[in-house]
Design a protein around this motif. Structure first.
Motif, PDB file in Angstrom:
ATOM      1  N   ARG A 340       3.766 -19.727  10.973  1.00 57.85           N
ATOM      2  CA  ARG A 340       4.384 -20.410   9.838  1.00 57.85           C
ATOM      3  C   ARG A 340       5.901 -20.183   9.791  1.00 57.85           C
ATOM      4  N   ASP A 341       6.337 -19.016  10.279  1.00 60.56           N
ATOM      5  CA  ASP A 341       7.758 -18.653  10.196  1.00 60.56           C
ATOM      6  C   ASP A 341       8.586 -19.158  11.380  1.00 60.56           C
ATOM      7  N   ILE A 342       8.118 -20.226  12.017  1.00 62.33           N
ATOM      8  CA  ILE A 342       8.772 -20.756  13.224  1.00 62.33           C
ATOM      9  C   ILE A 342      10.270 -21.037  13.038  1.00 62.33           C
ATOM     10  N   TRP A 343      10.703 -21.288  11.787  1.00 61.86           N
ATOM     11  CA  TRP A 343      12.133 -21.550  11.571  1.00 61.86           C
ATOM     12  C   TRP A 343      12.973 -20.329  11.967  1.00 61.86           C
ATOM     13  N   LEU A 344      12.344 -19.118  11.906  1.00 66.04           N
ATOM     14  CA  LEU A 344      13.066 -17.916  12.341  1.00 66.04           C
ATOM     15  C   LEU A 344      13.430 -17.997  13.824  1.00 66.04           C
TER      16      LEU A 344
END
Ligand code: ARG
Ligand code: ZN
Length: 470
Positions: A340-344
């Protein structure tokens, strides 16, 4: 779209894990068949942590058959296990041993379930799996990824699902491990992987064995293999060994553009060390440029893969190299605890591209932010909450995850000021080096470094809708 798998809840695990906290003697449990990532419930497994994969594989380009032995060194993370799973898609399993003893296994969809039998695994253990078969490609948006055959060999490239299609694995980035890959191919082909080239073997009966090793932990999807007719070069700059593999089948112009872009790697790593405020995390580097019809690049650890189309023109061809090298800090060394935190990963790599462009005298980071905030409020671009983008390939790798993610960082820099922003990136990539990370950990650190509560800022940028005030 990546494969989606049903959620399997193993009741005993929950029950007995609960007993474990009462101080009763811990009873063996069955390790869960997923690591607990809601985006891909079948990916990874519960109850153990892998330390090292030792993969010995042979690949026959005539039949596309892969023959392998995987020796996996792991450790239980809590209660002893009477059974545990590895992820494995397709492929035939001939034999499995746990700590040297033959054990029974069963196949359940994309899980290889291992029953250590009378022997319960507790603490350190080793699993050895002999397997073979033709790997199944992974459906990926309009194309294919995973193990893809090329005109002259094979290429292993994919995110998030690829590793389990070619070796038994705890297939989730939160369980990174050291990897040694020993691969035997026809002697006229080159086999390239991550890390250090330990041995390129002498030809024996028309074949040669290449041995590649990465001692620093790596997320399974970042393990790559490219077999084919490559021009492999090696050089050392400032203590980093660069090994580049450029497909021999490229046009002269593309090969030249690719070489020119790869030649900039030392300068790019220097620049990025400044942006992130921490040194390049590895001692090996380089790139693989494929002649296949791949539609993207991937940050495979220490040795990203580049589609040839990135090198169609000379100008700006190095930007993709900046992007993939930025991922070595954010994506590879710091890896995702949850997809879910792929934007990181993608927001940081995009921000790094903008910082490079500014440094080269092009549009500034502030210009890029202005371009993005000029997108009208009612544009669908703003609909996706990048803090929870969705598990499908076109959601995980949407334009917003990249551009809105980059814009978030540009806006954050404007919000907290250059000094605090530089300190934040430096602390993020230094304090969390080699670890699995979450968005919450980043936002907490941002609060701490800036001495302000940035909750509203992050909610607006990570949630749906255009952030107010831009
Ligand atoms: N992480 C890659 C990059 O930004 C993109 C991967 C796209 N993956 C895919 N399976 N289509 O460099
Ligand atoms: Zn990226």
């Amino acid at each position: 779209m990546p494969r989606r798998r049903p959620l399997v809840i193993v009741g005993t695990v929950l029950l007995l894990a609960a007993c474990g906290t009462t101080g009763l003697r811990e009873l063996p449990v069955v390790g869960a068949t997923g690591i607990g990532d809601p985006y891909y419930p079948g990916d990874g497994n519960g109850g153990y942590d892998v330390d090292r994969y030792d993969l010995v594989v042979g690949y026959d380009p005539g039949t596309d058959e892969l023959t392998g032995t995987a020796t996996i060194t792991a450790r239980t993370t809590g209660t002893p296990l009477s059974s545990f799973s590895l992820d494995l898609v397709g492929l035939e399993v001939a034999a499995v041993q746990v700590d040297g003893t033959d054990v029974q296994v069963s196949r359940d969809d994309d899980e290889l379930v291992v029953y250590p039998g009378q022997v319960v695994v507790d603490g350190d253990f080793t699993v050895r799996v002999e397997y073979s078969g033709v790997p199944e490609p992974v459906e990926d948006g309009p194309g294919e990824s995973g193990v893809v055959t090329t005109d002259d060999g094979v290429l292993v490239v994919g995110q998030p699902d690829v590793a389990a299609t070619w070796f038994p694995v705890n297939d989730h980035p939160s369980d990174a491990a050291a990897v040694q890959l020993s691969v035997t191919v026809p002697e006229d082909l080159v086999a390239v992987s991550n890390g250090e080239l330990v041995d390129r073997g002498d030809p024996v009966d028309g074949e040669r064995t290449w041995v590649w090793r990465s001692d620093q932990p790596m997320a399974p999807y970042l393990v790559t293999l490219a077999v084919g007719d490559f021009d492999l070069t090696e050089r050392e700059v400032d203590g980093i060994t660069y090994r580049d593999a450029v497909a021999a089948g490229l046009s002269d112009r593309r090969a030249q553009n690719a070489r020119a872009a790869l030649d900039q790697q030392p300068a790019i790593l220097d620049f990025l060390a400044g942006v992130f405020g921490s040194p390049y995390p590895f001692t090996e580097a380089g790139g693989i440029v494929t002649a296949s019809s791949l539609g993207f690049a991937l940050e495979t650890q220490t040795r990203p893969i580049y589609a040839q189309d990135f090198f169609g023109s000379a100008s700006g061809a190095e930007l993709v190299v900046v992007h993939e090298l930025a991922h070595q800090w954010t994506g590879d060394d710091l890896r995702l605890d949850r997809w879910r935190d792929i934007w990181l990963n993608e927001g940081f790599a995009t921000y790094a591209e903008w910082a490079w462009t500014e440094d080269q005298g092009g549009p500034t980071v502030a210009d890029q932010l202005a371009d993005i905030t000029a997108i009208p409020d009612d544009d669908p671009f703003w609909e996706q909450a990048i803090g929870d983008p969705g598990a499908a390939s076109d959601e995980l790798f949407s334009e917003a995850v990249y551009l809105r993610g980059g814009a978030l960082l540009a806006a954050l820099r404007a919000e907290v000021g250059d000094d605090d922003f530089a300190e934040l990136l430096s602390r993020w990539t230094t304090d969390r080096a080699g670890q699995a990370v979450t968005t919450g950990e980043f936002t907490d650190l941002a609060d701490e470094v800036s001495g302000t509560d940035l909750g509203g800022f992050f909610d607006a940028w990570l949630g749906a809708g255009k952030p107010p005030g831009y």
